[in-house]
Design an enzyme around this catalytic site. Structure first.
Site, short mmCIF file in Angstrom:
data_model
loop_
_atom_site.label_atom_id
_atom_site.label_comp_id
_atom_site.label_asym_id
_atom_site.label_seq_id
_atom_site.Cartn_x
_atom_site.Cartn_y
_atom_site.Cartn_z
N LYS A 114 0.65 -0.99 0.16
CA LYS A 114 0.14 0.03 0.02
C LYS A 114 1.21 1.47 0.41
O LYS A 114 1.86 1.38 1.23
CB LYS A 114 -0.86 -0.55 1.04
CG LYS A 114 -1.75 1.23 1.07
CD LYS A 114 -2.95 1.56 2.46
CE LYS A 114 -1.62 2.98 2.47
NZ LYS A 114 -2.03 4.35 2.04
N GLY A 170 6.75 4.73 7.94
CA GLY A 170 6.39 6.10 8.18
C GLY A 170 6.03 6.44 9.25
O GLY A 170 7.71 6.27 10.46
N SER A 171 5.65 6.95 9.76
CA SER A 171 6.15 7.68 10.82
C SER A 171 5.11 6.76 12.75
O SER A 171 4.92 5.72 12.89
CB SER A 171 4.32 8.48 11.58
OG SER A 171 3.36 8.51 11.21
N THR A 172 6.47 7.46 13.65
CA THR A 172 6.03 6.83 14.79
C THR A 172 4.70 6.60 15.23
O THR A 172 4.72 5.49 16.18
CB THR A 172 7.25 7.32 15.75
OG1 THR A 172 8.10 7.20 14.95
CG2 THR A 172 6.92 6.91 17.17
N GLY A 187 3.59 3.90 13.72
CA GLY A 187 4.13 2.70 13.47
C GLY A 187 3.74 1.48 15.37
O GLY A 187 3.56 1.06 14.98
N GLU A 202 10.24 0.59 9.97
CA GLU A 202 11.01 2.26 9.68
C GLU A 202 10.87 3.06 9.87
O GLU A 202 9.44 3.29 9.61
CB GLU A 202 11.85 1.71 8.83
CG GLU A 202 12.26 0.12 8.22
CD GLU A 202 13.53 0.34 8.56
OE1 GLU A 202 14.13 1.37 9.20
OE2 GLU A 202 14.20 -0.75 8.59
N CYS A 237 13.22 10.21 6.63
CA CYS A 237 13.38 9.79 7.93
C CYS A 237 14.32 10.29 8.59
O CYS A 237 14.48 10.36 9.86
CB CYS A 237 13.45 8.49 7.65
SG CYS A 237 14.11 7.86 6.56
N GLU A 245 10.13 15.44 15.53
CA GLU A 245 10.73 15.46 13.72
C GLU A 245 9.80 16.22 13.11
O GLU A 245 8.33 16.51 13.20
CB GLU A 245 10.20 13.88 12.99
CG GLU A 245 10.82 13.77 12.19
CD GLU A 245 9.89 12.31 11.29
OE1 GLU A 245 9.33 11.83 11.73
OE2 GLU A 245 10.96 11.83 10.88
P1 NAD Z 1 2.99 8.14 8.41
O1 NAD Z 1 2.73 7.12 9.11
O2 NAD Z 1 1.73 9.06 8.61
O3 NAD Z 1 1.81 6.98 6.39
C1 NAD Z 1 2.61 6.13 6.35
C2 NAD Z 1 1.76 5.23 5.66
O4 NAD Z 1 1.19 4.82 6.57
C3 NAD Z 1 0.92 5.71 4.91
O5 NAD Z 1 0.83 4.79 3.19
C4 NAD Z 1 -0.21 5.81 5.09
O6 NAD Z 1 -1.71 5.82 4.51
C5 NAD Z 1 -0.56 4.48 6.30
N1 NAD Z 1 -1.23 4.69 7.33
C6 NAD Z 1 -1.88 5.61 8.22
N2 NAD Z 1 -1.73 5.57 9.43
C7 NAD Z 1 -2.30 4.26 9.44
C8 NAD Z 1 -2.90 3.22 10.23
N3 NAD Z 1 -4.03 3.59 11.31
N4 NAD Z 1 -2.88 1.60 9.81
C9 NAD Z 1 -2.07 1.52 8.60
N5 NAD Z 1 -1.55 2.69 8.16
C10 NAD Z 1 -1.39 3.36 8.22
O7 NAD Z 1 3.57 8.84 7.62
P2 NAD Z 1 4.51 9.27 6.56
O8 NAD Z 1 3.93 10.99 6.66
O9 NAD Z 1 3.26 8.87 5.22
O10 NAD Z 1 5.67 9.44 6.37
C11 NAD Z 1 6.60 10.42 6.79
C12 NAD Z 1 7.60 8.92 8.36
O11 NAD Z 1 7.82 8.27 7.80
C13 NAD Z 1 8.23 10.45 8.88
O12 NAD Z 1 7.81 10.28 10.43
C14 NAD Z 1 8.90 9.36 8.71
O13 NAD Z 1 10.60 9.86 9.42
C15 NAD Z 1 9.24 7.86 8.19
N6 NAD Z 1 10.33 7.52 7.51
C16 NAD Z 1 10.71 6.26 7.87
C17 NAD Z 1 12.15 5.89 6.64
C18 NAD Z 1 12.88 4.84 7.58
O14 NAD Z 1 13.23 4.18 7.00
N7 NAD Z 1 12.69 4.76 9.26
C19 NAD Z 1 12.00 5.53 5.61
C20 NAD Z 1 10.95 6.60 5.44
C21 NAD Z 1 10.57 7.80 6.42
#
Ligand code: NAD
Length: 491
Positions: free
Chosen positions: A193, A245-247, A250, A267, A301, A398
């Site tokens: 996704k 994605g975001s903490t 996560g 991650e 990130c 962040e």
């Molecule tokens: P986000 O957590 O808002 O979304 C990430 C993904 O999760 C999207 O596809 C979103 O639709 C999905 N999502 C949202 N809510 C969900 C839920 N309740 N259950 C399952 N999936 C859900 O993050 P973002 O704003 O898209 O990305 C930015 C974040 O990603 C930053 O915090 C960044 O540090 C992190 N990031 C980390 C790495 C790493 O390797 N550590 C790499 C890239 C980005």
């Protein structure tokens, strides 16, 4: 003077526009879900628009998958896993992954342009970093497909089954490659996704997977927002969840997976410090900091969003940074001269703006470059804050924008204490001409990746991942394989 560089009023050089040709790009008006080898209309009946953040204009309509759609995709992935994919020899599986890598290389310009249109990142970056690195991941993992038994001596390497993969918007294709390539090499099938603001390169990758003749169902792409992700996480027939994605999200996913048999890797976010010692090559360090926080709009990130500079050189470094910020071009992502493209979405733009206000309310001094930004679209000038304290939210949280918080330190111990004093531990950077100092610092800093006298360098052979609230597990290299395998002792 059109078509040539010209001297501007302040005595600096302005570059003539160098627009990327986009005439070869073909986007559908409307994209379905990629399930079982074909694009299908969503059961939900719903679509949403993905927009170009540099113009605020829609690029295409994209399906919003609901629980029934996710279920359909997982069933297709299970059927492919029980059928052709696990029956195929590992060497043949590898050939398919090599084919994806080669096709990605052949179509790299098309993917780069679409990445910049949908995500807002400068074409220079999508062309030179995102797409080549994505292909490199497929090449690297293709090579492992028939060598898994050698990768883990004494262990029986077995695929897990169906992997559910959820990725963010900052490196859309690269994150898809990080997830899909090792999963397939290990013999799993996937349901991926992409993020709702950047689905297009994943959908293009679906076209490529179809053109590569992968057995239907091996790769499925379901688009949608958080509820689509939730449906994937909660699906009973998924064996592994890989999330980037975001903490905050996560943490939610980890709670949902507690007590289930699903394996997972997370991650998450970061708040990396670049640490400059007085003995560093200062010009080189300044360039590394600029690269670490301002390029890709700080949507990284592992961005070096904090700078810790040794007191003796602080004034020099800050002045050089300000001078360099004045030369950074903010604007059209499709212009090859652009250094800083568009902020990915209206929501992220608002979030960055709130942090800029907050930083000033917290008493920090804000400096932004004076260069112009376009009238429409989402933009943020490169920004730095001085006079911050360790407890300030702009130091701890962040921001995910081109915003740098600067602190000073006197001794190595103070540098380490400040660097480690955040909830995150994803990456860091050390700048010094003393090798011994590099080794001492890398041992003392709690971060998954630490660069020395460089920043943001990636390679598919190298594991990546965080400590503390930056995540669980590693991607990349051999570690990235083990995340998609069960490794029982060999009898
Ligand atoms: P986000 O957590 O808002 O979304 C990430 C993904 O999760 C999207 O596809 C979103 O639709 C999905 N999502 C949202 N809510 C969900 C839920 N309740 N259950 C399952 N999936 C859900 O993050 P973002 O704003 O898209 O990305 C930015 C974040 O990603 C930053 O915090 C960044 O540090 C992190 N990031 C980390 C790495 C790493 O390797 N550590 C790499 C890239 C980005």
């Amino acid at each position: 003077m059109s078509g040539q560089s010209k001297l501007s009023f302040d005595g600096g050089w302005e570059y003539a526009p160098a627009p990327q040709d986009i005439s070869h790009i073909q986007l559908e008006k409307k994209y379905g879900l990629f399930i079982d080898g074909d694009f299908v209309a969503p059961e939900s009946g719903n679509y949403f628009e993905t927009i170009n953040p540099a113009t605020e204009k829609p690029l295409a309509k994209v399906a919003a998958a609901n629980g029934a759609d996710v279920d359909k995709a997982v069933r297709a992935a299970r059927k492919a896993f029980d059928g052709p994919w696990s029956k195929m020899s590992a060497a043949d599986r590898g050939k398919y992954i090599y084919r994806i890598a080669r096709m990605l290389q052949e179509r790299s310009r098309e993917f780069a342009v679409i990445e910049s249109l949908d995500g807002g990142k400068p074409i220079r970056e999508s062309r030179d970093i995102d797409i080549p690195l994505s292909a490199a991941h497929f090449f690297y993992y293709a090579g492992w497909a028939d060598k898994l038994q050698y990768a883990f001596p004494g262990r029986e390497a077995q695929a897990l089954g169906v992997a559910g993969q959820i990725i963010p918007w900052n490196f859309p294709l690269l994150m898809a490659a990080w997830k899909i390539a090792p999963a397939l090499a290990c013999g799993n099938t996937v349901v991926l996704k992409p993020a709702e603001t950047t689905p297009l390169t994943a959908l293009k990758l679906a076209e490529l997977v179809r053109d590569a003749d992968l057995p239907p169902g091996v790769v499925n792409i379901v688009t949608g927002a958080g509820d689509t992700g939730t449906a994937l996480v909660e699906h009973d027939d998924v064996n592994k969840i890989a999330f980037t994605g975001s903490t905050a999200v996560g943490r939610l996913i980890q709670q949902r997976l507690a007590g289930t048999a699903k394996k997972y890797t997370l991650e998450l976010g970061g708040k990396a410090a670049n640490i400059i010692f007085a003995d560093a090559a200062i010009d080189q360090a300044v360039e590394g900091i600029v690269n670490g926080i301002f390029f890709n709009q700080g949507h990284v990130c592992c961005a070096g969003s904090r700078l810790l500079v040794q007191e003796a050189v602080a004034d020099e470094v800050i002045q050089k940074l300000k001078d360099r910020m004045e030369t950074l071009i903010v604007g059209d992502p499709l212009d090859k001269n652009t250094d800083i493209g568009a902020i990915n979405s209206a929501a992220q733009h608002k979030r960055i703006d709130e942090y800029l206000k907050l930083g000033q309310e917290e008493g920090a001094e804000m400096y932004q470059s004076s260069r112009p930004v376009p009238a429409s679209g989402y933009w943020c000038r490169p920004t730095l804050f001085t006079g911050v304290s360790q407890s300030n939210r702009i130091v701890q949280e962040e921001i995910f924008g081109p915003v740098l918080a600067i602190q000073t330190f006197r001794t190595m111990e103070e540098g380490v204490t400040k660097a480690n004093n955040t909830p995150y531990g994803l990456s860091g950077g050390i700048w010094t001409d003393k090798g011994a100092k590099i080794f001492k610092m890398t041992r003392a800093i709690r971060a998954g990746v630490i660069w020395a006298n460089t920043f943001n360098k990636f390679d598919p052979t190298s594991p990546f991942g965080g400590y503390k609230e930056s995540g669980v597990g590693r991607e990349g290299g051999l570690h990235g394989l083990s995340a998609y395998l069960s490794l029982e002792p060999r009898r």
